[in-house]
Design a protein around this motif. Structure first.
Motif, short mmCIF file in Angstrom:
data_model
loop_
_atom_site.label_atom_id
_atom_site.label_comp_id
_atom_site.label_asym_id
_atom_site.label_seq_id
_atom_site.Cartn_x
_atom_site.Cartn_y
_atom_site.Cartn_z
N GLN A 1 33.03 36.49 19.49
CA GLN A 1 33.92 36.55 18.34
C GLN A 1 35.36 36.83 18.77
OE1 GLN A 1 32.71 36.08 15.01
NE2 GLN A 1 31.00 35.36 16.27
N ILE A 2 36.28 36.20 18.08
CA ILE A 2 37.70 36.52 18.26
C ILE A 2 38.10 37.43 17.12
CG2 ILE A 2 40.05 35.59 18.25
CD1 ILE A 2 39.09 33.05 19.32
N TYR A 3 38.88 38.45 17.45
CA TYR A 3 39.36 39.38 16.43
C TYR A 3 40.87 39.19 16.31
CZ TYR A 3 40.72 44.00 14.59
OH TYR A 3 41.26 45.04 13.88
N ILE A 4 41.34 39.06 15.09
CA ILE A 4 42.78 38.93 14.89
C ILE A 4 43.24 39.92 13.85
CG2 ILE A 4 44.59 37.39 14.00
CD1 ILE A 4 43.37 35.17 15.39
N LYS B 1 35.34 29.89 9.89
CA LYS B 1 34.36 30.68 9.14
C LYS B 1 34.57 32.14 9.50
CE LYS B 1 29.80 31.31 7.67
NZ LYS B 1 30.05 32.73 7.71
N VAL B 2 34.98 32.93 8.51
CA VAL B 2 35.25 34.36 8.75
C VAL B 2 33.93 35.14 8.77
CG1 VAL B 2 36.33 36.43 7.78
CG2 VAL B 2 37.54 34.25 7.71
N ASN B 3 33.68 35.83 9.87
CA ASN B 3 32.42 36.57 9.99
C ASN B 3 32.56 38.06 9.72
OD1 ASN B 3 30.99 34.25 10.75
ND2 ASN B 3 31.70 34.45 12.86
N PHE C 1 40.42 40.07 10.92
CA PHE C 1 39.22 39.25 10.70
C PHE C 1 38.69 38.70 12.02
CE2 PHE C 1 41.28 35.00 10.95
CZ PHE C 1 42.60 35.40 10.90
N CYS C 2 37.43 38.26 11.97
CA CYS C 2 36.78 37.71 13.16
C CYS C 2 36.23 36.34 12.88
CB CYS C 2 35.57 38.56 13.55
SG CYS C 2 35.99 40.07 14.33
N PHE C 3 36.22 35.51 13.91
CA PHE C 3 35.55 34.21 13.80
C PHE C 3 35.09 33.78 15.19
CE2 PHE C 3 39.18 31.78 15.43
CZ PHE C 3 40.25 32.61 15.13
N SER C 4 34.25 32.78 15.21
CA SER C 4 33.66 32.36 16.48
C SER C 4 34.70 31.73 17.38
CB SER C 4 32.55 31.35 16.19
OG SER C 4 32.35 30.55 17.33
N ASP C 5 34.66 32.05 18.68
CA ASP C 5 35.69 31.47 19.55
C ASP C 5 35.37 30.04 19.94
OD1 ASP C 5 33.94 31.58 21.61
OD2 ASP C 5 35.08 32.99 22.84
N LYS C 6 34.32 29.46 19.35
CA LYS C 6 34.08 28.03 19.57
C LYS C 6 34.89 27.19 18.59
CE LYS C 6 29.47 27.95 21.53
NZ LYS C 6 28.13 28.12 20.96
N ASN D 1 35.95 37.91 23.06
CA ASN D 1 34.63 38.33 23.59
C ASN D 1 34.03 39.54 22.88
OD1 ASN D 1 34.68 36.31 25.50
ND2 ASN D 1 35.87 37.58 26.91
N LEU D 2 34.21 39.59 21.58
CA LEU D 2 33.62 40.71 20.85
C LEU D 2 32.28 40.29 20.24
CD1 LEU D 2 36.74 42.11 19.00
CD2 LEU D 2 35.84 42.73 21.24
N GLU D 3 31.52 41.30 19.80
CA GLU D 3 30.25 41.03 19.13
C GLU D 3 30.25 41.71 17.77
OE1 GLU D 3 27.09 42.64 21.49
OE2 GLU D 3 27.61 41.37 23.20
N ILE D 4 29.61 41.06 16.81
CA ILE D 4 29.38 41.74 15.54
C ILE D 4 27.90 42.12 15.52
CG2 ILE D 4 29.40 41.55 13.03
CD1 ILE D 4 31.50 39.30 13.37
N VAL D 5 27.64 43.41 15.42
CA VAL D 5 26.25 43.85 15.35
C VAL D 5 26.00 44.34 13.93
CG1 VAL D 5 24.55 45.50 16.23
CG2 VAL D 5 26.30 44.57 17.76
#
Ligand code: ASP
Ligand code: MG
Length: 418
Positions: A307-310, A338-340, A351-356, A378-382
Motif C-alpha cells: 500500500q502507498i500512504y499519502i 481504489k482507496v483502501n 489515504f492508502c491505495f495499492s502501489d500497483k 510498502n505499507l500493509e493494512i491489517v
C-alpha cells in the motif's frame, strides 16, 4: 438452475481443466458455468496493454499468451479440433487489431477491449473440450446479456437492461448446460466493458439474480472462506456459514475469497452461495444463505500488502473541508484509484491505495499543486474483524503508523520491521 463459477487457478492447465470438467459431469441439475481467464492470462494481458501504452514492443508477449493456450489445447485433445484452432487464430487477430489500432481512445477503453480475450479464449477452449467428452453445452457470449454503463474497467450494471436482454435470450437457457464468461459485459453501443479485477464472481451473482437461480457454487483452491489468508497465516479456521452482511464486510476489507460486489444481488433474492474446494469437491466448504448465521464467530484477519500512504496538507492556510474532500475524491476517481484506508483531521487528509495503480506519479504531481505531500510506500493494512485481546501477536514485528477501530473491526496501517 445452479451456477458454477471457476476461477483462473481451476483452469490453469490441461489437468485442472479435466478436473473441473469432472466436477461439471457430476452435477445433476440444470447448470450455467461461468469461467474466468486461464491461470494468470489476465495479468499477462494487462502487461501487454501497459507495454503498448508505454510504447514498448508487445509481439513476444502476445506470442507467449498464444503458446500458453496452444499448449493447453494440445494437451487436452488427442487431435485438436480444426474449428477450435481457427476460432483461436481469429481471436488473436482481433486482439492484435484492437490493441494496435492507433487511436485517441482512453487507456481504460482499450484496456476493456483487450482484457476480455482472457475469458473469450478460456470459454471457447472449455466449451470445445466439454463437447469432446460428451458434455454437450451451449456457448454463450455474456456480453449479449449483461449490460453496463461505459465506466470502463469498473463498469456499473444496468439491471433493467440486463434483465431485458436475459428475457430475450431465455430460450437459450433452456438448454441444460450453458458455458459463459465472467468479468466482461457490454455497454449500450456494444463495446466491451469489464467489472473490475476478479470480477467473475460478480458475474455469477448477476446471472443468479437475473435467472432466480437456486444457488451459486464458487469453486476455489481453498477449502472455503477461511478466517485468515493461508498465504500469510499458519493457522486458519474454515467458516462454515456466513451471514450476507458479514460476507460483504469481509470482502470489503480485502478478504480475497470473493469479489466485494458479489453478495448484494444474491442477498436481495436470498440465493445461497457456496465456496468450495475443487480439489475436494465432496466437502461442504462455506455457505452464505438465508439463515444468515455466521459460524463460527471468530476473529478474521485480513492483510492488504503493497500500500502507498499519502497525507495531504493544503499549501495555503486552509482546512480540509467538504469542498476540498470533493475535489480530492474526484481526482482519485478520475485516476481510477481504489482507496483502501482513509483518515482526516482538520488540516490533513490521508489515504492508502495499492502501489500497483497505474499513473501514480502523475496523480501525485497533480496533487502537488495544491498540497504538501508526505508519502510512504510498502505499507500493509491489517484488518481484524471481531477482534479480541489475544490478537496482538498479529502485530508483532510491525510498526503501527495509525489505527482505527469501532465495535467490531480494528484496522491497522503498519510497516513491516525486518
Ligand atoms: N480474469 C479476471 C481477473 O483475473 C476476472 C476473474 O478472474 O475473476 O481479474
Ligand atoms: Mg482470474
Amino acid at each position: 438452475m445452479i451456477i458454477y463459477k471457476f476461477g483462473g487457478s481451476s483452469i490453469k492447465d490441461a489437468n485442472s481443466i479435466r478436473n473441473t470438467c469432472e466436477i461439471i459431469r457430476h452435477s445433476t441439475n440444470n447448470l450455467t458455468i461461468v469461467v474466468s481467464a486461464m491461470g494468470n492470462s489476465t495479468d499477462l494481458l494487462e502487461e501487454i496493454i501497459n507495454l503498448h501504452f508505454d510504447n514498448q514492443i508487445i509481439d513476444h508477449k502476445i506470442k507467449e499468451l498464444y503458446s500458453k493456450h496452444k499448449i493447453i489445447i494440445d494437451e487436452l485433445f488427442e487431435e485438436s479440433p480444426v474449428k477450435l484452432l481457427e476460432q483461436i487464430q481469429f481471436l488473436f487477430i482481433e486482439l492484435e487489431t484492437k490493441i494496435k489500432t492507433k487511436s485517441s481512445e482512453s487507456y481504460s477503453y482499450i484496456y476493456d477491449q483487450v482484457i476480455a480475450y482472457g475469458e473469450l479464449l478460456s470459454s471457447l477452449i472449455i466449451s470445445f473440450f466439454l463437447n469432446s467428452i460428451n458434455l454437450k453445452n451451449k456457448y454463450l457470449d455474456i456480453r449479449n446479456i449483461i449490460r453496463t454503463d461505459s465506466n470502463y474497467m469498473n463498469a456499473n450494471i444496468d439491471w433493467e437492461e440486463s434483465q431485458n436482454q436475459y428475457k430475450k435470450h431465455i430460450k437459450s437457457f433452456e438448454n441444460n448446460l450453458i458455458l459463459t464468461q465472467g468479468f466482461i459485459a457490454s455497454e449500450k453501443n456494444g463495446n466491451t466493458t469489464s467489472l473490475g479485477r476478479e470480477g467473475s464472481d460478480f458475474t455469477a451473482s448477476i446471472l443468479a439474480y437475473l435467472m432466480d437461480a437456486e444457488k451459486i457454487i464458487i469453486w476455489k483452491d481453498v477449502l472455503g472462506i477461511l478466517n485468515a489468508d493461508p498465504d500469510y497465516f499458519d493457522e486458519t479456521i474454515i467458516l462454515k456459514s456466513l451471514s450476507y452482511d458479514e460476507a460483504i464486510e469481509l470482502a470489503h476489507f480485502g478478504a480475497r475469497v470473493i469479489h466485494p460486489k458479489t453478495i448484494k444481488p444474491i442477498q436481495y433474492k436470498q440465493i445461497e452461495l457456496q465456496v468450495r474446494s475443487f480439489f475436494h469437491p465432496s466437502l461442504k466448504g462455506t455457505s452464505i444463505n438465508k439463515q444468515n448465521i455466521t459460524n463460527p464467530l471468530v476473529p478474521n484477519y485480513i492483510v492488504k500488502k503493497n500500500q502507498i500512504y499519502i497525507e495531504l496538507k493544503p499549501r495555503r492556510l486552509s482546512y480540509i473541508d467538504e469542498h476540498k474532500l470533493i475535489k480530492i475524491y474526484s481526482l482519485i476517481s478520475k485516476f481510477n484509484i481504489k482507496v483502501n484506508f482513509s483518515q482526516n483531521t482538520a488540516t490533513s487528509f490521508a489515504f492508502c491505495f495499492s502501489d500497483k495503480t497505474r499513473n501514480t506519479s502523475e496523480f501525485i504531481e497533480k496533487l502537488k499543486s495544491e498540497y504538501n505531500i508526505h508519502s510512504m510506500k510498502n505499507l500493509e493494512i491489517v484488518t481484524i474483524r471481531h477482534y479480541n485481546s489475544n490478537d496482538n501477536y498479529i502485530l508483532a514485528n510491525k510498526k503501527i503508523i495509525t489505527e482505527q477501530r469501532n465495535r467490531e473491526t480494528a484496522i491497522y496501517l503498519v510497516e513491516e520491521i525486518s
